[in-house]
Design a protein around this motif. Structure first.
Motif, mmCIF file in Angstrom:
data_model
loop_
_atom_site.group_PDB
_atom_site.id
_atom_site.type_symbol
_atom_site.label_atom_id
_atom_site.label_comp_id
_atom_site.label_asym_id
_atom_site.label_seq_id
_atom_site.Cartn_x
_atom_site.Cartn_y
_atom_site.Cartn_z
ATOM 1 N N GLN A 1 21.805 34.258 -58.330
ATOM 2 C CA GLN A 1 20.465 34.147 -58.928
ATOM 3 C C GLN A 1 19.539 35.289 -58.492
ATOM 4 N N LEU A 2 19.919 35.969 -57.399
ATOM 5 C CA LEU A 2 19.058 37.043 -56.886
ATOM 6 C C LEU A 2 19.478 38.435 -57.358
ATOM 7 N N LEU A 3 20.473 38.484 -58.265
ATOM 8 C CA LEU A 3 20.920 39.791 -58.774
ATOM 9 C C LEU A 3 20.013 40.280 -59.893
ATOM 10 N N LYS A 4 19.959 41.597 -60.041
ATOM 11 C CA LYS A 4 19.298 42.190 -61.213
ATOM 12 C C LYS A 4 20.193 41.943 -62.436
ATOM 13 N N GLU A 5 19.725 42.403 -63.598
ATOM 14 C CA GLU A 5 20.502 42.195 -64.833
ATOM 15 C C GLU A 5 21.906 42.789 -64.730
ATOM 16 N N GLN A 6 21.985 43.908 -63.996
ATOM 17 C CA GLN A 6 23.308 44.461 -63.701
ATOM 18 C C GLN A 6 23.438 44.469 -62.185
ATOM 19 N N GLY A 7 24.514 43.899 -61.676
ATOM 20 C CA GLY A 7 24.640 43.837 -60.223
ATOM 21 C C GLY A 7 25.995 43.339 -59.787
ATOM 22 N N LYS A 8 26.221 43.388 -58.472
ATOM 23 C CA LYS A 8 27.524 43.019 -57.907
ATOM 24 C C LYS A 8 27.348 42.071 -56.730
ATOM 25 N N ILE A 9 28.313 41.162 -56.576
ATOM 26 C CA ILE A 9 28.423 40.423 -55.314
ATOM 27 C C ILE A 9 29.811 40.681 -54.729
ATOM 28 N N ALA A 10 29.870 40.707 -53.407
ATOM 29 C CA ALA A 10 31.149 40.879 -52.705
ATOM 30 C C ALA A 10 31.144 39.931 -51.513
ATOM 31 N N PHE A 11 32.023 38.932 -51.535
ATOM 32 C CA PHE A 11 32.041 37.922 -50.475
ATOM 33 C C PHE A 11 33.443 37.676 -49.935
ATOM 34 N N VAL A 12 33.502 37.386 -48.632
ATOM 35 C CA VAL A 12 34.731 36.849 -48.026
ATOM 36 C C VAL A 12 34.605 35.336 -48.133
ATOM 37 N N LEU A 13 35.559 34.689 -48.820
ATOM 38 C CA LEU A 13 35.465 33.236 -49.034
ATOM 39 C C LEU A 13 36.786 32.565 -48.691
ATOM 40 N N PRO A 14 36.748 31.266 -48.365
ATOM 41 C CA PRO A 14 38.011 30.549 -48.196
ATOM 42 C C PRO A 14 38.728 30.475 -49.542
ATOM 43 N N ALA A 15 40.053 30.513 -49.520
ATOM 44 C CA ALA A 15 40.829 30.487 -50.764
ATOM 45 C C ALA A 15 40.606 29.198 -51.546
ATOM 46 N N GLU A 16 39.931 28.236 -50.927
ATOM 47 C CA GLU A 16 39.568 26.997 -51.636
ATOM 48 C C GLU A 16 38.837 27.304 -52.934
ATOM 49 N N VAL A 17 38.121 28.422 -52.972
ATOM 50 C CA VAL A 17 37.359 28.762 -54.178
ATOM 51 C C VAL A 17 38.274 28.768 -55.406
ATOM 52 N N LEU A 18 39.553 29.054 -55.211
ATOM 53 C CA LEU A 18 40.482 29.157 -56.332
ATOM 54 C C LEU A 18 40.998 27.803 -56.789
ATOM 55 N N GLN A 19 40.924 26.793 -55.912
ATOM 56 C CA GLN A 19 41.691 25.588 -56.228
ATOM 57 C C GLN A 19 41.011 24.249 -56.018
ATOM 58 N N VAL A 20 40.076 24.101 -55.066
ATOM 59 C CA VAL A 20 39.590 22.736 -54.800
ATOM 60 C C VAL A 20 38.690 22.234 -55.920
ATOM 61 N N SER A 21 38.696 20.915 -56.100
ATOM 62 C CA SER A 21 37.949 20.349 -57.223
ATOM 63 C C SER A 21 36.446 20.492 -57.028
ATOM 64 N N TYR A 22 35.956 20.486 -55.761
ATOM 65 C CA TYR A 22 34.504 20.601 -55.606
ATOM 66 C C TYR A 22 33.995 22.001 -55.971
ATOM 67 N N ALA A 23 34.915 22.974 -56.063
ATOM 68 C CA ALA A 23 34.503 24.325 -56.475
ATOM 69 C C ALA A 23 34.759 24.560 -57.969
ATOM 70 N N LYS A 24 35.155 23.509 -58.685
ATOM 71 C CA LYS A 24 35.480 23.657 -60.110
ATOM 72 C C LYS A 24 34.282 24.172 -60.897
ATOM 73 N N GLN A 25 33.112 23.539 -60.670
ATOM 74 C CA GLN A 25 31.943 23.985 -61.434
ATOM 75 C C GLN A 25 31.486 25.378 -60.989
ATOM 76 N N LEU A 26 31.783 25.745 -59.730
ATOM 77 C CA LEU A 26 31.475 27.105 -59.285
ATOM 78 C C LEU A 26 32.338 28.102 -60.064
ATOM 79 N N ARG A 27 33.622 27.774 -60.233
ATOM 80 C CA ARG A 27 34.510 28.665 -60.993
ATOM 81 C C ARG A 27 33.997 28.825 -62.432
ATOM 82 N N GLU A 28 33.586 27.711 -63.024
ATOM 83 C CA GLU A 28 33.041 27.761 -64.390
ATOM 84 C C GLU A 28 31.794 28.649 -64.430
ATOM 85 N N PHE A 29 30.924 28.438 -63.447
ATOM 86 C CA PHE A 29 29.681 29.206 -63.373
ATOM 87 C C PHE A 29 29.983 30.706 -63.260
#
Length: 537
Positions: free
Chosen positions: A155-183
């Motif tokens: 939400q804090l990015l400009k119209e063109q921008g990048k994010i780079a994060f180290v995240l747990p691999a859960e982001v790819l698979q757990v159900s609580y991150a499902k809506q995050l993946r969609e987003f």
């Protein structure tokens, strides 16, 4: 503003927040993110020990402005002392900053804390919830801090921008991150996931990925996955490889484990899902968790304990561990063999205290439980009478919750009860149990089990009941004929490849008219995903 609960106030196992970014990872992320641009407004939302700030200084990276947030005062001081020019270091909770700033950034980079919801103060829970509400996402008690960091940063990015994060691999698979993946899939135009065969943080058995996202005001949404052996391979990785991700993002929010596959493999699985040619496990059976005893060491016991306390009247046959199940049919003979080896093969099913009557041994055993404070444990403590275990139901079959080589479905011929190490599977009307169980043992079902579940350190694949019900299962009544053969092959230690070669022909080719090429494709997908997981042993 209250500080977030820190690692020193809760164990590192509970908080994944105390593990700092290795230099080689931070270096690579900056290289990808900056890529020659020297006029960026940069935000580091959780700067920790300041590794990203140090590298910006060491590598003389030019930028327009730099803002860094850190909630822990000691870490904040460290980052402040790096003395970066044209930088603002703020001692605050990122959630609070995110909701109150009007600044917007070209790049947001970091390694957000892995802190579970229950370690947030009420105030922080409210702030994180507001971040979600701002983009029409639902906030739940399962949500980890890193999720709100990703959503808030976007939400804090400009119209063109990048994010780079180290995240747990859960982001790819757990159900609580499902809506995050969609987003993420809708919000960003380019997504790159970099993962590692070897664990980056072996001390916490936490598999991590690098999530590199870019929005550029186009209508294109592409994703790419790149797997390296370990973090040291990053220094030789050409970042131009990440400039044009090729795989189409599936907005139906399949788990992102899909993107470990080639486009041809993804297309095959998506076509299958769309055609509904193959039914799902849940069409034929209901899956629920096993019995929650509240204390397995107390309520699940070997024969010697039953005999010592004269608990025969209260002991029910139990299968509690996957190692006790030698094949796809769990027989009474198997159960007796476990019992005679002093495994925990009895579930203690006590009545109300007033109904114990003359059972002196049972009273003694329960007194021992009170001495051990078993009655004060959370699950036991909320019961009307602590010794009465709820939901003691038998099931037709068992599905092992955490698996190694491949996920197992077992006919419960011994009529044994099971704890929550296994799920209970109950067949729906008109389904043939033997045909159903045999139908599961094929490469396509195994591939969907890998996609549906999530992998843990140590090569473990875990599936929850709803995920099991989602597995494709090519059911056919004639598969009853092969259940005995599969059972025999497993018991005589035939390799799973040999078993699948036999079952795929009958289940997929003969009954479901798959071509040999399609079966090979399904088998390749299963092998690729399971090998990836098992490489982390």
């Amino acid at each position: 503003m209250k500080n977030m609960l820190l690692t020193k106030e809760a164990s590192k196992e509970k908080l994944r927040g105390g593990f700092y970014t290795p230099k080689e990872i931070a270096d690579f992320m900056l290289k990808w993110a900056v890529n020659g641009n020297n006029e960026m407004d940069i935000l580091e939302p959780s700067c920790g020990d300041g590794i990203f700030l140090q590298l910006i200084q060491e590598n003389n990276i030019q930028y327009s402005s730099l803002t860094a947030i850190e909630f822990d005062e000691i870490e904040y001081e460290k980052s402040l002392n790096i003395g970066l020019e044209n930088s603002t270091i703020i001692n605050d909770d990122f959630h609070n900053y995110c909701l109150n700033t009007e600044d917007r950034f070209d790049l947001i980079i970091g390694n957000p804390p892995y802190i579970r919801y229950q370690y947030f103060s009420k105030e922080q829970q409210g702030l994180a919830s507001q971040i979600f509400t701002n983009v029409d996402l639902k906030y739940s008690k399962l949500t980890n801090a890193w999720v709100s960091f990703v959503v808030g940063s976007s939400q804090l990015l400009k119209e063109q921008g990048k994010i780079a994060f180290v995240l747990p691999a859960e982001v790819l698979q757990v159900s609580y991150a499902k809506q995050l993946r969609e987003f993420l899939a809708h919000f960003y135009n380019k997504i790159n996931i970099v993962s590692f065969e070897k664990l980056v943080f072996p001390e916490i058995q936490q598999e991590v990925v690098l999530l590199l996202c870019e929005k550029n005001e186009t209508n294109s949404h592409k994703i790419e996955h790149l797997e390296l052996k370990n973090a040291s391979e990053l220094k030789n990785l050409d970042i131009s490889k990440l400039e044009n991700p090729q795989k189409r993002i599936d907005f139906k929010s399949n788990k992102w484990t899909f993107y470990f596959l080639e486009q041809e493999e993804i297309d095959f699985l998506e076509k299958l899902q769309k055609s509904k040619k193959v039914p799902k496990f849940g069409n034929y059976a209901d899956v629920e968790v096993g019995i929650t005893t509240g204390s397995n060491p107390f309520f699940t016991v070997p024969l010697s304990t039953v005999q010592f306390y004269n608990l025969e009247k209260y002991a029910k046959p139990l299968v509690g561990r996957s190692v006790q199940v030698p094949s796809l049919i769990f027989t009474e003979k198997d159960w007796l063999k476990n019992r005679d080896s002093e495994a925990r093969t009895h579930l203690l099913s006590f009545p109300k205290m007033k109904d114990l009557n003359g059972s002196i041994g049972a009273r003694d055993y329960l007194e021992f439980g009170v001495e051990q404070e078993i009655n004060k444990g959370y699950k036991c403590g909320i019961r009307e009478e602590w010794q009465i275990i709820p939901s003691q139901k038998l099931s037709d079959a068992l599905f092992i919750r955490r698996n190694h080589l491949y996920p197992k479905l077992i006919i419960n011929e011994a009529n044994a009860y099971t704890t929550d190490t296994m799920h209970r599977v109950n067949i729906k009307n008109d389904t043939n149990l033997k045909a159903f169980t045999a139908s599961y043992y094929n490469s396509l079902s195994f591939a969907f089990a890998e996609i549906s579940g999530r992998s843990h350190g140590g090569g473990v694949l875990e599936l929850m009941p709803s995920e099991v019900e989602n597995i494709m299962l090519p059911y056919h009544e004639s598969n009853e004929e092969i259940v005995g053969k599969i059972d025999k092959m497993i018991r005589s230690n035939k390799s799973i490849d040999e078993i699948l070669e036999f079952t795929n022909k009958k289940i997929l080719i003969d009954n479901y008219k798959f071509s040999k090429e399609e079966v090979d494709l399904a088998d390749r997908i299963w092998k690729k995903l399971s090998k990836r997981r098992l490489n982390r042993d």
